[in-house]
Design a protein around this motif. Structure first.
Motif, PDB file in Angstrom:
ATOM      1  N   GLY A 258      -7.308   0.616  -4.974  1.00 34.36           N
ATOM      2  CA  GLY A 258      -7.075   1.605  -3.945  1.00 34.36           C
ATOM      3  C   GLY A 258      -7.574   2.967  -4.379  1.00 34.36           C
ATOM      4  O   GLY A 258      -8.302   3.104  -5.365  1.00 34.36           O
TER       5      GLY A 258
ATOM      6  N   THR B 199       0.850  -1.190   0.000  1.00 35.03           N
ATOM      7  CA  THR B 199       0.000   0.000   0.000  1.00 35.03           C
ATOM      8  C   THR B 199       0.884   1.237   0.000  1.00 35.03           C
ATOM      9  O   THR B 199       1.702   1.420   0.914  1.00 35.03           O
TER      10      THR B 199
ATOM     11  N   VAL C 123      -2.911   0.466  -4.046  1.00 32.17           N
ATOM     12  CA  VAL C 123      -2.544  -0.871  -3.578  1.00 32.17           C
ATOM     13  C   VAL C 123      -2.011  -1.669  -4.762  1.00 32.17           C
ATOM     14  O   VAL C 123      -2.603  -1.673  -5.844  1.00 32.17           O
TER      15      VAL C 123
END
Length: 248
Positions: free
Chosen positions: A62, A24, A68
């Motif tokens: 994300g 992330t 992500v």
């Protein structure tokens, strides 16, 4: 087959990396991937953190604040950091940026500003320096990102100098005019390259350098070089004779 995939985008991430563990990203790298590069889900990028090697990852989703990525496979293992220190009298921003980028490309393992008697710039922006070093590593495929150390005064540097590390400094009065011949006669092992200010070292500083247990003066030829040019020339000579160019 080429050793590196220069067509793929590389991105430094300050987080652990492992196959199967999603990565992330923070706001800034997320913005870069999604808004600058305009990457889409499934697009690939190479990730590295200076510790775990290089990994192929694919954008999984994300938000613009936290992209992500799925970490798919390791593309290169993490190499050891080069045991070559690069020490220099600070320069003004544009030339300092250039010099830092070239030091990364030339295989420096540690980078440190040194304040000498004739240094013209007395304060350095370490955050800017580290950002330049990271960006250079991203662009040229370096995985062992050099450490950027805080500035240190010349006297303090020499006072704590380890006896086993060879100090190589550029000196127009070096006794051997041919730098390759001078370097080939030096022992291999831990080394440092020191580039002085454009005003040169003072006589006291030169004398202090010559009192070190392992020291080598190197000439850079008949022309006067700017400090940033001298850095590239000196690092190239050291890598070609004592460093890892012959090991590639």
């Amino acid at each position: 087959m080429a050793a590196y995939d220069f067509r793929a985008h590389r991105l430094f991430v300050d987080a652990p990396l492992a196959v199967g563990t999603p990565a992330t990203l923070e706001r800034e790298p997320s913005h870069y991937l999604l808004n600058v590069l305009r990457m889409q889900e499934g697009d690939r990028v190479l990730l590295f953190n200076g510790r775990d090697g290089e990994f192929l990852a694919r954008l999984a989703g994300g938000s613009k604040k936290a992209a992500v990525l799925d970490v798919v496979e390791q593309t290169r293992p993490q190499p050891a950091a080069p045991d070559l220190h690069y020490l220099f009298a600070p320069l003004k921003h544009a030339r300092l940026d250039y010099m830092l980028q070239k030091a990364v490309e030339m295989g420096a393992g540690r980078i440190q500003p040194v304040l000498t008697r004739h240094t013209q710039v007395s304060r350095v922006n370490l955050e800017r320096m580290r950002a330049n070093v990271t960006e250079a590593a991203e662009q040229c495929g370096v995985l062992a990102v050099p450490e950027v150390a805080e500035e240190i005064r010349f006297e303090r540097l020499l006072g704590a100098w380890p006896a086993e590390r060879l100090m190589i400094f550029c000196d127009e009065d070096a006794p051997i005019a041919d730098p390759i011949a001078a370097l080939k006669g030096a022992p291999r092992g831990p080394a440092a390259v020191l580039i002085g200010p454009e005003g040169g070292f003072s006589e006291e500083e030169r004398a202090a350098l010559l009192r070190l247990p392992r020291v080598l003066r190197v000439s850079l030829g008949p022309r006067i070089l700017r400090a940033d040019t001298a850095a590239v020339a000196a690092l190239a000579l050291v890598q070609a004779t004592l460093g890892d160019w012959g090991q590639a």
